[in-house]
Design an enzyme around this catalytic site. Structure first.
Site, mmCIF file in Angstrom:
data_model
loop_
_atom_site.group_PDB
_atom_site.id
_atom_site.type_symbol
_atom_site.label_atom_id
_atom_site.label_comp_id
_atom_site.label_asym_id
_atom_site.label_seq_id
_atom_site.Cartn_x
_atom_site.Cartn_y
_atom_site.Cartn_z
ATOM 1 N N LYS A 177 0.820 -1.218 0.000
ATOM 2 C CA LYS A 177 0.000 0.000 0.000
ATOM 3 C C LYS A 177 0.858 1.274 0.000
ATOM 4 O O LYS A 177 0.595 2.207 -0.744
ATOM 5 C CB LYS A 177 -0.928 -0.025 1.219
ATOM 6 C CG LYS A 177 -1.981 -1.127 1.133
ATOM 7 C CD LYS A 177 -2.821 -1.227 2.378
ATOM 8 C CE LYS A 177 -2.130 -1.876 3.553
ATOM 9 N NZ LYS A 177 -1.734 -3.292 3.355
ATOM 10 N N PRO A 230 7.518 -5.045 5.342
ATOM 11 C CA PRO A 230 7.368 -5.340 6.774
ATOM 12 C C PRO A 230 8.646 -5.961 7.318
ATOM 13 O O PRO A 230 9.454 -6.500 6.550
ATOM 14 C CB PRO A 230 6.227 -6.359 6.802
ATOM 15 C CG PRO A 230 6.210 -6.990 5.459
ATOM 16 C CD PRO A 230 6.756 -5.984 4.492
ATOM 17 N N THR A 256 11.265 4.309 6.070
ATOM 18 C CA THR A 256 10.132 4.691 6.930
ATOM 19 C C THR A 256 9.409 3.431 7.406
ATOM 20 O O THR A 256 8.297 3.521 7.927
ATOM 21 C CB THR A 256 9.112 5.568 6.156
ATOM 22 O OG1 THR A 256 8.733 4.873 4.961
ATOM 23 C CG2 THR A 256 9.657 6.931 5.821
ATOM 24 N N ARG A 258 10.750 -0.168 9.083
ATOM 25 C CA ARG A 258 11.157 -0.642 10.406
ATOM 26 C C ARG A 258 12.682 -0.552 10.479
ATOM 27 O O ARG A 258 13.374 -0.862 9.518
ATOM 28 C CB ARG A 258 10.720 -2.082 10.663
ATOM 29 C CG ARG A 258 9.233 -2.248 10.982
ATOM 30 C CD ARG A 258 8.841 -1.615 12.331
ATOM 31 N NE ARG A 258 7.422 -1.773 12.626
ATOM 32 C CZ ARG A 258 6.475 -0.903 12.314
ATOM 33 N NH1 ARG A 258 6.781 0.212 11.680
ATOM 34 N NH2 ARG A 258 5.219 -1.129 12.647
ATOM 35 N N ASP A 282 12.984 7.376 9.341
ATOM 36 C CA ASP A 282 11.902 7.645 10.293
ATOM 37 C C ASP A 282 11.866 6.557 11.359
ATOM 38 O O ASP A 282 11.052 6.612 12.279
ATOM 39 C CB ASP A 282 10.554 7.698 9.553
ATOM 40 C CG ASP A 282 9.418 8.121 10.474
ATOM 41 O OD1 ASP A 282 9.574 9.168 11.147
ATOM 42 O OD2 ASP A 282 8.388 7.409 10.544
ATOM 43 N N GLU A 287 15.029 1.890 18.347
ATOM 44 C CA GLU A 287 14.217 3.079 18.679
ATOM 45 C C GLU A 287 13.391 2.913 19.949
ATOM 46 O O GLU A 287 13.033 3.895 20.596
ATOM 47 C CB GLU A 287 13.298 3.443 17.510
ATOM 48 C CG GLU A 287 12.170 2.459 17.271
ATOM 49 C CD GLU A 287 11.278 2.856 16.087
ATOM 50 O OE1 GLU A 287 11.819 3.049 14.994
ATOM 51 O OE2 GLU A 287 10.057 2.962 16.277
ATOM 52 N N HIS A 319 9.801 8.302 14.107
ATOM 53 C CA HIS A 319 8.670 7.416 13.751
ATOM 54 C C HIS A 319 7.365 8.218 13.676
ATOM 55 O O HIS A 319 6.372 7.870 14.303
ATOM 56 C CB HIS A 319 8.544 6.275 14.780
ATOM 57 C CG HIS A 319 7.905 5.048 14.198
ATOM 58 N ND1 HIS A 319 8.349 3.778 14.439
ATOM 59 C CD2 HIS A 319 6.833 4.898 13.367
ATOM 60 C CE1 HIS A 319 7.592 2.911 13.787
ATOM 61 N NE2 HIS A 319 6.662 3.563 13.134
HETATM 62 P P1 NAI Z 1 1.866 -3.892 2.833
HETATM 63 O O1 NAI Z 1 1.646 -5.178 3.537
HETATM 64 O O2 NAI Z 1 0.722 -3.271 2.094
HETATM 65 O O3 NAI Z 1 3.076 -4.061 1.801
HETATM 66 C C1 NAI Z 1 4.271 -4.677 2.110
HETATM 67 C C2 NAI Z 1 4.856 -5.183 0.814
HETATM 68 O O4 NAI Z 1 6.158 -5.679 1.093
HETATM 69 C C3 NAI Z 1 4.054 -6.330 0.168
HETATM 70 O O5 NAI Z 1 3.757 -6.032 -1.168
HETATM 71 C C4 NAI Z 1 4.994 -7.528 0.291
HETATM 72 O O6 NAI Z 1 4.866 -8.439 -0.776
HETATM 73 C C5 NAI Z 1 6.337 -6.819 0.269
HETATM 74 N N1 NAI Z 1 7.448 -7.612 0.751
HETATM 75 C C6 NAI Z 1 7.448 -8.565 1.699
HETATM 76 N N2 NAI Z 1 8.686 -9.072 1.825
HETATM 77 C C7 NAI Z 1 9.466 -8.420 0.951
HETATM 78 C C8 NAI Z 1 10.842 -8.492 0.593
HETATM 79 N N3 NAI Z 1 11.657 -9.354 1.203
HETATM 80 N N4 NAI Z 1 11.311 -7.660 -0.354
HETATM 81 C C9 NAI Z 1 10.491 -6.788 -0.973
HETATM 82 N N5 NAI Z 1 9.175 -6.670 -0.695
HETATM 83 C C10 NAI Z 1 8.681 -7.480 0.258
HETATM 84 O O7 NAI Z 1 2.444 -2.901 3.915
HETATM 85 P P2 NAI Z 1 2.385 -1.300 3.901
HETATM 86 O O8 NAI Z 1 1.088 -0.848 4.467
HETATM 87 O O9 NAI Z 1 2.811 -0.807 2.595
HETATM 88 O O10 NAI Z 1 3.487 -0.966 5.005
HETATM 89 C C11 NAI Z 1 4.864 -1.247 4.807
HETATM 90 C C12 NAI Z 1 5.579 -1.082 6.142
HETATM 91 O O11 NAI Z 1 5.572 0.299 6.518
HETATM 92 C C13 NAI Z 1 4.875 -1.763 7.333
HETATM 93 O O12 NAI Z 1 5.217 -3.120 7.415
HETATM 94 C C14 NAI Z 1 5.384 -0.993 8.503
HETATM 95 O O13 NAI Z 1 6.548 -1.615 9.001
HETATM 96 C C15 NAI Z 1 5.758 0.366 7.909
HETATM 97 N N6 NAI Z 1 4.941 1.447 8.446
HETATM 98 C C16 NAI Z 1 5.589 2.513 9.026
HETATM 99 C C17 NAI Z 1 4.875 3.572 9.534
HETATM 100 C C18 NAI Z 1 5.551 4.767 10.119
HETATM 101 O O14 NAI Z 1 4.897 5.605 10.760
HETATM 102 N N7 NAI Z 1 6.844 4.947 9.933
HETATM 103 C C19 NAI Z 1 3.405 3.558 9.536
HETATM 104 C C20 NAI Z 1 2.829 2.409 8.851
HETATM 105 C C21 NAI Z 1 3.582 1.399 8.348
#
Ligand code: NAI
Length: 355
Positions: A177, A230, A256, A258, A282, A287, A319
């Site tokens: 997303k 993730p 941004t 983890r 971020d 952290e 963060h």
């Molecule tokens: P999402 O689940 O929609 O997308 C994650 C994508 O990563 C998926 O398409 C998945 O196939 C892919 N993926 C999994 N393993 C992978 C790898 N080894 N190499 C490449 N791609 C891989 O998650 P979304 O909503 O896009 O969030 C991503 C991350 O952002 C979250 O897991 C969270 O850690 C982080 N996040 C950080 C925030 C902040 O305030 N800094 C707030 C919200 C999320």
């Protein structure tokens, strides 16, 4: 009649659901309380009673969940097996995460102890993607340094030279997303955007002029790399010394997602040699216990973070990528709705259940 009245009172008392809310900040409380006020009087059958704690949930603090049926937690609450066992023994039946990432929860243990876990899978992917691009732009054009200079009446431009973003190759790792939106924003800067994801979406990529690549090729070709994956066993230290050695000279790295996706000491070594052009973070691997709090009158004990903060080409935010009004409102809405569903025996919202 009296009997009926007494029955109604008993039903009312029985369905007040108590929630222990951990790591609460003023901005969380403001939004959750406003939502609760908005629902007051709309339906007696969904009464929620919130108990706000500003400390985090861990095995050490778990006893404070006593008397509640659910706990509401954020990214740095530590729900490992001992903590889960303890809250389960106290009668907790539901964990609601106010975030998308869930690496801080032992889902295996939650399953073993029959503890339900729900999250907010997408509160505002735009908020995070926009912040990723924002901190990159600030770093590249040295806006944070310029801001401080000008406030001291120093109008010199020395040391503030940046790069055009247009024409650069941007590598997006993870096209879920958030990654997709980041990719689309970067594409709007007239860049070439390449992406890596083990579960690619070729139709989306083709529709936005984005090409998927192998991870190694992305690392070799990108001028700017942004992480949107993730944290899992597979992605831990995705960018380690080996990955960094494959990158272009003077690459910019944005994280941004983890902290533990990057091996910070390897990053520092590369920063010291000047191989890396800039790092916009971020998140940071250690952290927990530092971010989200004011430590301005303390001695910093984390030498790695302290070193990272000395580089002129590193920008760190605490963060805060998620922190927009829209995202906070959505987090509160989804969390509340899941709690109401839990209280009334209805299924959780689609896509929110982890265990
Ligand atoms: P999402 O689940 O929609 O997308 C994650 C994508 O990563 C998926 O398409 C998945 O196939 C892919 N993926 C999994 N393993 C992978 C790898 N080894 N190499 C490449 N791609 C891989 O998650 P979304 O909503 O896009 O969030 C991503 C991350 O952002 C979250 O897991 C969270 O850690 C982080 N996040 C950080 C925030 C902040 O305030 N800094 C707030 C919200 C999320």
């Amino acid at each position: 009649m009296l009997k009926l009245y007494w029955f109604a009172i008993q039903v009312y008392i029985a369905i007040v659901t108590k929630i222990a809310f951990y790591d609460s900040k003023g901005y969380d409380r403001r939004v959750f309380e406003a939502l609760e006020v908005a629902h007051t009087g709309t339906s007696r059958s969904t009464e929620l009673e919130w108990r706000y704690y500003d400390f985090r949930l861990s095995v050490q603090t778990a006893s404070t969940a006593q008397g509640a049926e659910a706990v509401c937690v954020f990214v740095n609450d530590k729900l490992d097996r001992p903590c889960i066992e303890k809250i389960r023994n106290l009668g907790i039946r539901l964990v609601t995460l106010r975030c998308a990432g869930f690496n801080n929860v032992d889902l295996q243990a939650a399953g073993d102890f029959k503890l339900s876990v729900v999250r907010v899978p997408a509160y505002s992917p735009h908020a995070v993607a926009e912040h990723a691009v924002g901190i990159y732009l600030a770093l590249n054009r040295k806006i944070h340094r310029a801001y401080n200079r000008v406030r001291e009446l120093n109008f010199s431009l020395n040391g503030l030279v940046g790069h055009d973003v247009a024409g650069k190759t941007v590598g997006i790792i993870g096209t879920g997303k958030i990654g997709r939106i980041a990719a689309q924003i970067f594409h709007g800067f007239d860049t070439r955007v390449i992406a890596y994801d083990p579960a690619p979406d070729p139709a989306w990529a083709a529709g936005h002029g984005i090409k998927y690549a192998r991870l190694d090729d992305l690392l070799r070709e990108s001028d700017i790399i942004s992480l949107h994956v993730p944290l899992t066993r597979e992605t831990r230290y995705l960018l380690d010394a080996d990955a960094i050695s494959k990158m272009k000279n003077r690459v910019f790295i944005i994280n941004t997602s983890r902290g533990k996706l990057i091996h910070t000491t390897a990053l520092i070594e590369a920063l010291k040699t000047g191989r890396i052009g800039g790092v916009a973070l971020d998140v940071y691997e250690e952290e927990e216990g530092v971010f989200f709090e004011d430590h301005s009158d303390e001695v910093i004990m984390d030498d790695v973070l302290a070193r990272l903060l000395t580089f002129p080409n590193v920008i760190i935010t605490s963060h805060q990528a998620f922190l927009t009004e829209e995202a906070l409102t959505e987090i509160a809405r989804v969390t509340r709705e899941n709690l109401v569903n839990f209280a009334t025996g209805r299924p959780f919202l689609p896509g929110t259940t982890l265990a």
